[in-house]
Motif scaffolding. Structure first.
Motif, PDB file in Angstrom:
ATOM      1  N   GLU A   1      25.270  67.263  54.210  1.00 19.79           N
ATOM      2  CA  GLU A   1      24.123  66.782  54.475  1.00 19.79           C
ATOM      3  C   GLU A   1      24.555  65.858  55.245  1.00 19.79           C
ATOM      4  O   GLU A   1      25.499  65.221  55.512  1.00 19.79           O
ATOM      5  N   PRO A   2      23.948  64.639  56.210  1.00 21.34           N
ATOM      6  CA  PRO A   2      23.801  64.429  57.140  1.00 21.34           C
ATOM      7  C   PRO A   2      23.884  62.667  55.960  1.00 21.34           C
ATOM      8  O   PRO A   2      22.851  62.308  55.705  1.00 21.34           O
ATOM      9  N   CYS A   3      24.965  61.696  56.923  1.00 21.56           N
ATOM     10  CA  CYS A   3      24.975  60.816  56.145  1.00 21.56           C
ATOM     11  C   CYS A   3      25.140  59.365  57.422  1.00 21.56           C
ATOM     12  O   CYS A   3      25.930  58.878  57.890  1.00 21.56           O
ATOM     13  N   PRO A   4      23.757  58.718  57.749  1.00 18.73           N
ATOM     14  CA  PRO A   4      23.081  58.359  58.733  1.00 18.73           C
ATOM     15  C   PRO A   4      24.254  56.753  58.760  1.00 18.73           C
ATOM     16  O   PRO A   4      24.556  56.340  57.341  1.00 18.73           O
ATOM     17  N   GLY A  57      21.264  62.379  53.080  1.00 16.40           N
ATOM     18  CA  GLY A  57      19.953  61.965  53.373  1.00 16.40           C
ATOM     19  C   GLY A  57      20.123  62.174  54.867  1.00 16.40           C
ATOM     20  O   GLY A  57      20.239  60.319  55.052  1.00 16.40           O
ATOM     21  N   GLY A  58      18.790  62.484  55.281  1.00 15.34           N
ATOM     22  CA  GLY A  58      18.469  62.025  56.371  1.00 15.34           C
ATOM     23  C   GLY A  58      16.771  61.350  56.789  1.00 15.34           C
ATOM     24  O   GLY A  58      16.152  61.487  57.364  1.00 15.34           O
ATOM     25  N   GLU A  59      16.226  60.790  56.000  1.00 11.31           N
ATOM     26  CA  GLU A  59      15.431  59.550  55.283  1.00 11.31           C
ATOM     27  C   GLU A  59      14.937  59.286  56.871  1.00 11.31           C
ATOM     28  O   GLU A  59      15.921  58.163  57.502  1.00 11.31           O
ATOM     29  N   ARG A  87      26.597  61.169  60.743  1.00 11.57           N
ATOM     30  CA  ARG A  87      28.287  61.588  60.167  1.00 11.57           C
ATOM     31  C   ARG A  87      27.702  62.535  59.311  1.00 11.57           C
ATOM     32  O   ARG A  87      27.318  62.044  58.557  1.00 11.57           O
ATOM     33  N   MET A  88      28.076  63.110  59.455  1.00  9.90           N
ATOM     34  CA  MET A  88      28.337  64.550  58.791  1.00  9.90           C
ATOM     35  C   MET A  88      28.987  65.155  57.972  1.00  9.90           C
ATOM     36  O   MET A  88      30.331  64.659  57.765  1.00  9.90           O
TER      37      MET A  88
END
Length: 337
Positions: free
Chosen positions: A153-156, A314-316, A327-328
């Motif tokens: 998952e993406p981790c902004p 999550g990409g909220e 960052r993935m």
């Protein structure tokens, strides 16, 4: 160096003092060490969710414990697999390694954990949610084992400026405008204040977060992550331990003297703040308490000298509205000969 494999709950509990020393040492350095690798997080997780058998690789050097890889063996569908302790509700997983440990420590831990796994009928070892820079990314698979990888998952992440005044660089103007407007509304509604909960305020702040979070999801006709009694039991056990370890930041916003929002954050090393979960009073939606408290948390992180805000998995949309850049997480699956 000497490696050992821990396979009982009693031996794992006995390791805690050395584990705390190792985590404290690693957490003082910038890098990838987080509270998710601490005994304050993982031992309560094992108490709440642990099934199967511990399979924890420990590496000792002249100075004591220098590396730890906490896995466990799970019986599933008639087969066996190895998973990291913390899996499921933990956003970043990795081995815990002393920054001064020799190169190759992660490979030694992996070989120790998997050494007899094939003989024990283990069909795979899954290592999900490895953040950028994780030691397990490049750890060599044991002889005969093969590795597969996947993107998680993406981790902004928001890269922080040196001062709050410079937030207009990484944070979009619309978000800063909304923050100012929300603060003005809260002032007109009776005033607002934000603070980090002290030791005697942790559990009341947590209870307020749970109540607001559950109320929001109930109105949506869903349970939410805090509907699981095991999750609640885990956090109630972990929070005081994280507070004692200096890793917990429970940020609380009051409007007109009443709690309007709570953010559960974790301090990771000297450079990062991880925003884990939040709750806010939807009756205060006009004042946008979540926006006010997140803005306060970011400014407080800058004041502490931190350089990154991690919004985690999550990409909220709100994460990108604050300037988060993906960052993935990645994963590895190790398969026996």
């Amino acid at each position: 160096m000497k490696a050992e494999l821990i396979t009982t709950d009693s031996a794992l509990a006995a390791l805690r003092p050395e584990w705390e020393v190792l985590w404290s040492k690693a957490a003082r350095h910038p890098g990838v060490t987080t509270p998710f690798q601490s005994p304050a997080w993982l031992l309560p997780w094992w108490d709440a969710f642990g099934t199967g058998q511990p399979r924890v690789a420990a590496l000792h050097g002249a100075s004591g414990l220098v590396g730890l890889l906490p896995l466990y063996m799970l019986e599933e569908g008639g087969g066996r697999k190895l998973l990291p302790m913390g899996v499921g509700i933990t956003d970043y997983l990795d081995a815990l390694i002393d920054p001064a440990a020799p190169a190759g420590a992660a490979s030694i831990l992996l070989e120790t954990a998997l050494g007899s796994a094939a003989r024990d009928g283990v069909a795979s070892c899954d290592l999900p949610d490895l953040p950028q820079g994780a030691a397990l990314h490049n750890a060599a698979a044991p002889p005969g084992w093969r590795a597969e990888a996947w993107t998680g998952e993406p981790c902004p992440v928001l890269t922080l400026p040196a001062s709050p005044e410079a937030l207009r660089g990484p944070v979009p103007p619309n978000t800063l405008r909304k923050l100012r407007m929300s603060r003005h509304r809260a002032e007109r509604a009776g005033g607002w204040s934000a603070a980090t909960a002290g030791s005697d305020e942790v559990m009341p702040a947590w209870d307020a977060l749970v109540a607001m979070h559950q109320a929001r999801w109930t109105r949506r006709g869903e349970g939410g992550v805090l509907a699981d009694p095991r999750v609640l039991a885990f956090h109630r056990a972990a929070l005081p331990q994280l507070q004692q370890a200096g890793a917990l930041r429970l940020l609380t916003l009051r409007i007109a003297g009443e709690v309007a929002a709570v953010y559960y954050a974790l301090a990771a090393g000297p450079d990062r703040l991880l925003f884990y979960i939040s709750g806010f009073d939807e009756a205060r939606a006009f004042e946008s308490p979540g926006t006010i408290l997140l803005g306060h948390g970011i400014e407080a992180a800058i004041a502490e000298g931190r350089r990154e805000i991690h919004f985690l998995r999550g990409g909220e949309a709100y994460k990108y509205a604050w300037g988060g850049v993906d960052r993935m997480n990645t994963g590895r699956r190790l398969l026996p000969p």
